[in-house]
Design a protein around this motif. Structure first.
Motif, PDB file in Angstrom:
ATOM      1  N   GLU A  31       6.981   0.227  35.226  1.00 49.27           N
ATOM      2  CA  GLU A  31       8.375   0.590  34.962  1.00 49.27           C
ATOM      3  C   GLU A  31       8.953   1.429  36.101  1.00 49.27           C
ATOM      4  O   GLU A  31      10.105   1.240  36.495  1.00 49.27           O
ATOM      5  N   ARG A  34       9.615  -0.959  38.851  1.00 54.56           N
ATOM      6  CA  ARG A  34      10.798  -1.765  38.526  1.00 54.56           C
ATOM      7  C   ARG A  34      12.074  -0.968  38.767  1.00 54.56           C
ATOM      8  O   ARG A  34      13.056  -1.492  39.269  1.00 54.56           O
ATOM      9  N   SER A  37      13.101  -1.102  42.177  1.00 55.41           N
ATOM     10  CA  SER A  37      13.338  -2.493  42.623  1.00 55.41           C
ATOM     11  C   SER A  37      12.234  -3.009  43.540  1.00 55.41           C
ATOM     12  O   SER A  37      12.480  -3.807  44.443  1.00 55.41           O
ATOM     13  N   GLU A  40       9.468  -7.064  39.916  1.00 56.64           N
ATOM     14  CA  GLU A  40      10.344  -7.702  38.941  1.00 56.64           C
ATOM     15  C   GLU A  40       9.510  -8.498  37.943  1.00 56.64           C
ATOM     16  O   GLU A  40       8.389  -8.897  38.238  1.00 56.64           O
ATOM     17  N   TYR A  54       4.505 -10.357  36.429  1.00 57.17           N
ATOM     18  CA  TYR A  54       5.265  -9.559  37.388  1.00 57.17           C
ATOM     19  C   TYR A  54       4.990 -10.052  38.796  1.00 57.17           C
ATOM     20  O   TYR A  54       3.965 -10.660  39.069  1.00 57.17           O
ATOM     21  N   THR A  57       9.028  -7.739  44.733  1.00 57.11           N
ATOM     22  CA  THR A  57      10.325  -8.136  45.258  1.00 57.11           C
ATOM     23  C   THR A  57      10.247  -8.094  46.784  1.00 57.11           C
ATOM     24  O   THR A  57       9.232  -7.679  47.361  1.00 57.11           O
TER      25      THR A  57
END
Length: 70
Positions: A31, A34, A37, A40, A54, A57
């Protein structure tokens, strides 16, 4: 200014790069990653028997490149 990642968050990024299937959905660092960023959700599963998937990115990959991990 971006915040510093903890060693556990960095380890989670490395694990996602090399063995994403081993990252459990209950991983407490996902989390945080995430929210930055760096990670994701690829596939969200409502079934409790299946795990969310998951991936890194582009920003997550860039962090690992800057660290020389890629």
């Amino acid at each position: 200014m971006p915040r510093l990642l903890s060693p556990h968050e960095l380890a989670t990024l490395l694990l996602l790069m090399h063995a994403p299937a081993q990252v459990e959905g209950g991983n407490p660092y996902l989390e945080a990653l995430r929210s930055e960023s760096l990670v994701e959700v690829v596939a969200f599963t409502a079934n409790a028997d299946e795990k969310n998937q998951y991936r890194l990115t582009a920003e997550g990959n860039a962090v690992l490149r800057r660290l020389g991990a890629v």
